[in-house]
Scaffold this motif. Sequence first.
Motif, PDB file in Angstrom:
ATOM      1  N   ASP A  35       0.830  -1.210   0.000  1.00 44.96           N
ATOM      2  CA  ASP A  35       0.000   0.000   0.000  1.00 44.96           C
ATOM      3  C   ASP A  35       0.858   1.251   0.000  1.00 44.96           C
ATOM      4  OD1 ASP A  35      -2.285  -1.426  -0.062  1.00 44.96           O
ATOM      5  OD2 ASP A  35      -2.727  -1.273   2.081  1.00 44.96           O
ATOM      6  N   ALA A  38       2.436   1.667  -3.377  1.00 42.68           N
ATOM      7  CA  ALA A  38       1.429   2.044  -4.369  1.00 42.68           C
ATOM      8  C   ALA A  38       1.053   3.515  -4.240  1.00 42.68           C
ATOM      9  CB  ALA A  38       0.197   1.168  -4.235  1.00 42.68           C
ATOM     10  N   ALA A  39       0.899   3.975  -2.990  1.00 37.49           N
ATOM     11  CA  ALA A  39       0.507   5.374  -2.769  1.00 37.49           C
ATOM     12  C   ALA A  39       1.564   6.315  -3.317  1.00 37.49           C
ATOM     13  CB  ALA A  39       0.287   5.628  -1.281  1.00 37.49           C
ATOM     14  N   GLU A  42       1.729   6.168  -7.188  1.00 38.01           N
ATOM     15  CA  GLU A  42       0.576   6.875  -7.759  1.00 38.01           C
ATOM     16  C   GLU A  42       0.898   8.359  -7.912  1.00 38.01           C
ATOM     17  OE1 GLU A  42      -3.090   6.758  -5.542  1.00 38.01           O
ATOM     18  OE2 GLU A  42      -4.015   5.415  -6.981  1.00 38.01           O
ATOM     19  N   GLY A  47      -0.219   7.931 -12.107  1.00 39.07           N
ATOM     20  CA  GLY A  47      -1.027   6.820 -12.615  1.00 39.07           C
ATOM     21  C   GLY A  47      -1.912   6.305 -11.492  1.00 39.07           C
ATOM     22  N   ILE A  48      -2.892   5.511 -11.844  1.00 41.07           N
ATOM     23  CA  ILE A  48      -3.817   5.013 -10.830  1.00 41.07           C
ATOM     24  C   ILE A  48      -3.410   3.599 -10.413  1.00 41.07           C
ATOM     25  CG2 ILE A  48      -6.225   4.466 -10.319  1.00 41.07           C
ATOM     26  CD1 ILE A  48      -7.043   6.485 -12.380  1.00 41.07           C
ATOM     27  N   ALA A  49      -3.436   3.333  -9.102  1.00 39.23           N
ATOM     28  CA  ALA A  49      -3.153   1.986  -8.614  1.00 39.23           C
ATOM     29  C   ALA A  49      -4.425   1.161  -8.712  1.00 39.23           C
ATOM     30  CB  ALA A  49      -2.666   2.050  -7.169  1.00 39.23           C
ATOM     31  N   HIS A  50      -4.448   0.221  -9.633  1.00 37.17           N
ATOM     32  CA  HIS A  50      -5.588  -0.685  -9.757  1.00 37.17           C
ATOM     33  C   HIS A  50      -5.231  -1.996  -9.096  1.00 37.17           C
ATOM     34  CE1 HIS A  50      -7.680   1.971 -12.439  1.00 37.17           C
ATOM     35  NE2 HIS A  50      -6.646   2.018 -13.261  1.00 37.17           N
ATOM     36  N   SER A  51      -6.227  -2.603  -8.473  1.00 32.04           N
ATOM     37  CA  SER A  51      -5.948  -3.853  -7.795  1.00 32.04           C
ATOM     38  C   SER A  51      -6.468  -5.012  -8.637  1.00 32.04           C
ATOM     39  CB  SER A  51      -6.616  -3.792  -6.419  1.00 32.04           C
ATOM     40  OG  SER A  51      -7.107  -5.034  -6.062  1.00 32.04           O
ATOM     41  N   LEU A  52      -5.582  -5.940  -8.962  1.00 30.02           N
ATOM     42  CA  LEU A  52      -6.013  -7.126  -9.708  1.00 30.02           C
ATOM     43  C   LEU A  52      -6.394  -8.246  -8.750  1.00 30.02           C
ATOM     44  CD1 LEU A  52      -3.492  -7.308 -12.670  1.00 30.02           C
ATOM     45  CD2 LEU A  52      -5.730  -6.258 -12.594  1.00 30.02           C
ATOM     46  N   TYR A  57      -0.972  -5.012  -7.360  1.00 31.31           N
ATOM     47  CA  TYR A  57      -1.450  -3.702  -7.819  1.00 31.31           C
ATOM     48  C   TYR A  57      -0.735  -3.388  -9.127  1.00 31.31           C
ATOM     49  CZ  TYR A  57      -3.309  -2.280  -3.203  1.00 31.31           C
ATOM     50  OH  TYR A  57      -4.003  -2.161  -2.051  1.00 31.31           O
TER      51      TYR A  57
END
Lengths: 62, 294
Positions: A35, A38-39, A42, A47-52, A57
């Motif tokens: 997290d 990712a923060a 971002e 860019g946007i953190a997308h969760s798969l 991420y």
Amino acid sequence: MMPIEKYILAVVTTNPNKVPAGTHVFHCQDKKEMDHFAANLEAILDGIAHSLSDEVYIIVKH
Amino acid sequence: MNEYVYPVLAGLAAGTFARMYMLRTDYRQYPTFLHGKIIHLSIGFIAAGLGAIVVPSFMEEEFTAITFLTLAASQFREVRNMERNTLTEVDQYELVGRGKTYIEGIAIAFEGRNYLVILTSFVTTASYLIFNLWAAVAVSIVSLLLCRKLMSGGRLGEIVDIEYKEPYFEGAGLYVDNIYIMNIGHPERQKEVLKYGMGFILTPKNFNARTTIANLGQRQAILHDVSTALGIFRDSGTPALVPLAKRDLDDGRVGVFVLPQERNIEKAKEIIQNVPTLETAIRMPTKAEVNQKG
């Protein structure tokens, strides 16, 4: 310069087996570190953190 | 001084007044300050002048003078280009852009209003010459009212029903009602989105409206207007906080997700109702012959 769009800039994961080759991978110890990474990514990469899944991420530029 | 001076002046005054009247600064804040206004008032003044001299030159049998109107047409097309270029340039720096369709709509309006000015000054001068001053005053008032009617287009409230729905997450997917908006991975972002986000469902009232609100430009216009009027919880470097409008493919409803600074459901609904239906987004599939056969 062509702007990069719809492109995976980086992957943040706790499970590197799930990540394809040929992209930037940040291998994290646990969800908390993930997290945190990712923060920051971002904000830095815009860019946007997308969760798969809970383990992966992707940071995507839109 | 000849007999045309007063009629032409009357036409000029009526036309310029009509342009002033149509140049209202509203919540869209454009054009805002003196410089932008002066450009449009001066061009409106020129348009009024052209409209006013049509009838006198006709009466003097100076028919070639009337061909000057073609010059006017190309001038006003230039106004449209100018507006389009300015707004497109500025749009890159908006937190929530207007979108090309909205810009085109505004540019068309700016061009069109100049022709209404020509029309106003033309009929005013004509009625002054044919009847008298009072007829000219009456005609100019009528044409002002006509201008008002012609320049106001349709509103979104006329073609859709608007309903508030709290946005929610299912896993990483953000939903408004049953419409998927986007995937937001980071838990902190998810919290912010739920705290500030508002969701609205636009249900089209008929088949034509369904196609109109499906237009990406129309949807961007909704997002822009809401974000302008209620503020926006967003900055550069926070790409996850982005207002979006997505469509339900089954029934054509549109889910609008916005992040206003002021969370007021009633105000937001009213703003969405008042979003103009963009000229270039309107479609009339029911007018197609195949659809009329039943």
